[in-house]
Write an enzyme that holds these catalytic residues in place. Structure first.
Site, PDB file in Angstrom:
ATOM      1  N   LYS A  31       0.613  -0.585   0.098  1.00 42.06           N
ATOM      2  CA  LYS A  31      -0.094  -0.008   0.245  1.00 42.06           C
ATOM      3  C   LYS A  31       0.771   1.509  -0.021  1.00 42.06           C
ATOM      4  CE  LYS A  31      -3.577  -0.212  -0.118  1.00 42.06           C
ATOM      5  NZ  LYS A  31      -4.183  -0.560  -1.599  1.00 42.06           N
ATOM      6  N   ALA A  32       2.277   1.073  -1.329  1.00 45.32           N
ATOM      7  CA  ALA A  32       2.788   2.655  -1.147  1.00 45.32           C
ATOM      8  C   ALA A  32       2.620   2.873  -1.927  1.00 45.32           C
ATOM      9  CB  ALA A  32       4.550   2.500  -0.142  1.00 45.32           C
ATOM     10  N   GLY A  33       2.204   2.831  -3.268  1.00 43.42           N
ATOM     11  CA  GLY A  33       2.116   3.078  -4.474  1.00 43.42           C
ATOM     12  C   GLY A  33       2.688   1.915  -5.243  1.00 43.42           C
TER      13      GLY A  33
ATOM     14  N   HIS B 262       6.377  -7.325  -2.451  1.00 39.48           N
ATOM     15  CA  HIS B 262       6.080  -6.661  -1.009  1.00 39.48           C
ATOM     16  C   HIS B 262       7.882  -7.124   0.297  1.00 39.48           C
ATOM     17  CE1 HIS B 262       3.011  -4.496  -2.269  1.00 39.48           C
ATOM     18  NE2 HIS B 262       2.451  -5.327  -1.785  1.00 39.48           N
TER      19      HIS B 262
ATOM     20  N   ARG C 156       6.406   5.626   1.059  1.00 42.35           N
ATOM     21  CA  ARG C 156       5.036   6.081   1.237  1.00 42.35           C
ATOM     22  C   ARG C 156       5.551   6.064   3.418  1.00 42.35           C
ATOM     23  NH1 ARG C 156      -1.093   4.928   0.610  1.00 42.35           N
ATOM     24  NH2 ARG C 156      -1.721   7.216   0.488  1.00 42.35           N
TER      25      ARG C 156
ATOM     26  N   SER D  48      -3.703   3.330   4.754  1.00 40.05           N
ATOM     27  CA  SER D  48      -4.529   2.882   3.490  1.00 40.05           C
ATOM     28  C   SER D  48      -4.027   1.204   3.936  1.00 40.05           C
ATOM     29  CB  SER D  48      -2.723   3.324   2.485  1.00 40.05           C
ATOM     30  OG  SER D  48      -3.606   3.021   0.826  1.00 40.05           O
TER      31      SER D  48
ATOM     32  N   ARG E  16      -8.506   3.866  -2.854  1.00 39.18           N
ATOM     33  CA  ARG E  16      -9.417   4.458  -1.910  1.00 39.18           C
ATOM     34  C   ARG E  16      -9.120   6.203  -2.125  1.00 39.18           C
ATOM     35  NH1 ARG E  16      -9.396   5.834   3.248  1.00 39.18           N
ATOM     36  NH2 ARG E  16      -7.156   6.042   3.477  1.00 39.18           N
ATOM     37  N   LYS E  17      -7.748   6.669  -1.687  1.00 40.10           N
ATOM     38  CA  LYS E  17      -7.428   8.130  -1.960  1.00 40.10           C
ATOM     39  C   LYS E  17      -6.911   8.331  -2.584  1.00 40.10           C
ATOM     40  CE  LYS E  17     -10.793  10.002   2.261  1.00 40.10           C
ATOM     41  NZ  LYS E  17     -10.235  10.475   3.014  1.00 40.10           N
TER      42      LYS E  17
END
Length: 291
Positions: free
Chosen positions: A43-45, A104, A126, A134, A253-254
């Site tokens: 979840k870091a891009g 990951h 991130r 996230s 999500r955002k």
């Protein structure tokens, strides 16, 4: 019904039991010299970077980038074959070169063949707070991950590193150190948000690719959060339907910097900052938590 994963450990790093059970296969993965590895903490891009790289490799051709879902275009090194769209065996044998592979894994668990073959790696980091938020929402919607518990509990798990793929702190610091020894391009999520064109230029240079301004503009546009959120080949709505519940929280999500402010209480933030300071005291790495 999908059962949430149980966890195990490899060298002190928390992984799902299913990854632990095939660890020998992962560790002995045979990289090729022209493999490109995209590495991130979860979840870091990751997906964003994958889509950007694919757009570069396809010279900005949107149709080619929609030839298959991102999970099939860039197989996930860490996933056991049963769960992976492309099992390890066919990934290593039948996928034509050059391959782009995602992971990951913390740097110390990356299969040694990647270093032996002197492969290029793009790493994206991130800031801890947004990454944590996230990751929490991802656990809520992805039934194949362990139950996150309450927000309060998940913060604790994150701070102690008792989450999948281990400690965020060790992860970002380990890769930061490794970039001095290997061909690693270390990028920051916040920089990518602030100036996508500049960061895409860095990737182009690293991959020794050249595109004209028109293609560059196309890549910037098509890898924006708004466009990718609506792209079924990148937003994970086409696959893993039994596992991911987008009604709980969408996979995309955002994609914002600073959303942590909507989640942390003053007390949680204070505690997190004090702990962060201790854990990051031994590194030159600096993150931005707002833009």
């Amino acid at each position: 019904m999908v059962l949430r994963s149980e966890t195990g450990e490899v060298e002190g790093v928390t992984l799902t039991k299913s990854i632990c059970s095939i660890w020998d296969q992962v560790w002995n993965f045979q990289a090729r010299p022209d493999d490109l590895l995209i590495a991130t903490y979860a979840k870091a891009g990751t997906t964003w970077t994958q889509e950007t790289v694919d757009m570069i490799q396809q010279n900005g051709d949107v149709e080619k980038c929609r030839r298959a879902t991102i999970a099939k275009r860039h197989p996930f090194l860490d996933l056991p074959p049963a769960k992976a769209p492309v099992p390890h065996k066919s990934l290593s044998q039948t996928m034509p070169s050059p391959r782009t592979i995602k992971t990951h894994l913390p740097v110390q668990l990356v299969p040694p063949s990647f270093w032996k073959q002197n492969c290029k790696v793009i790493y994206v980091a991130r800031n801890a707070k947004d990454n944590l938020v996230s990751y929490y929402h991802f656990h809520r919607m992805n039934k194949a991950l362990p139950d996150p518990g309450t927000w309060e509990e998940f913060i604790e798990k994150f701070m102690t590193g008792k989450v999948l793929w281990g400690s965020w702190y060790d992860h970002v610091k380990g890769w930061w150190k490794a970039k001095d020894k290997h061909r690693i391009l270390y990028l920051f999520y916040e920089d990518m948000k602030e100036n996508p064109e500049q960061e895409i230029q860095k990737i182009l240079k690293f991959l020794e690719k050249d595109v004209n301004q028109e293609v560059l503009n196309k890549i910037v546009h098509n890898t924006s959060f708004e466009i990718m959120k609506e792209n079924p080949m990148a937003n994970y709505t086409r696959e893993f339907q039994a596992i991911m519940d987008h009604s709980i929280s969408p996979f995309m999500r955002k994609g914002a910097v600073g959303d942590w402010k909507n989640h942390f209480t003053v007390a949680q933030n204070k505690k997190f900052d004090e702990d962060y300071k201790k854990k990051m005291a031994d590194t030159s790495l600096v993150f931005r938590t707002e833009l």
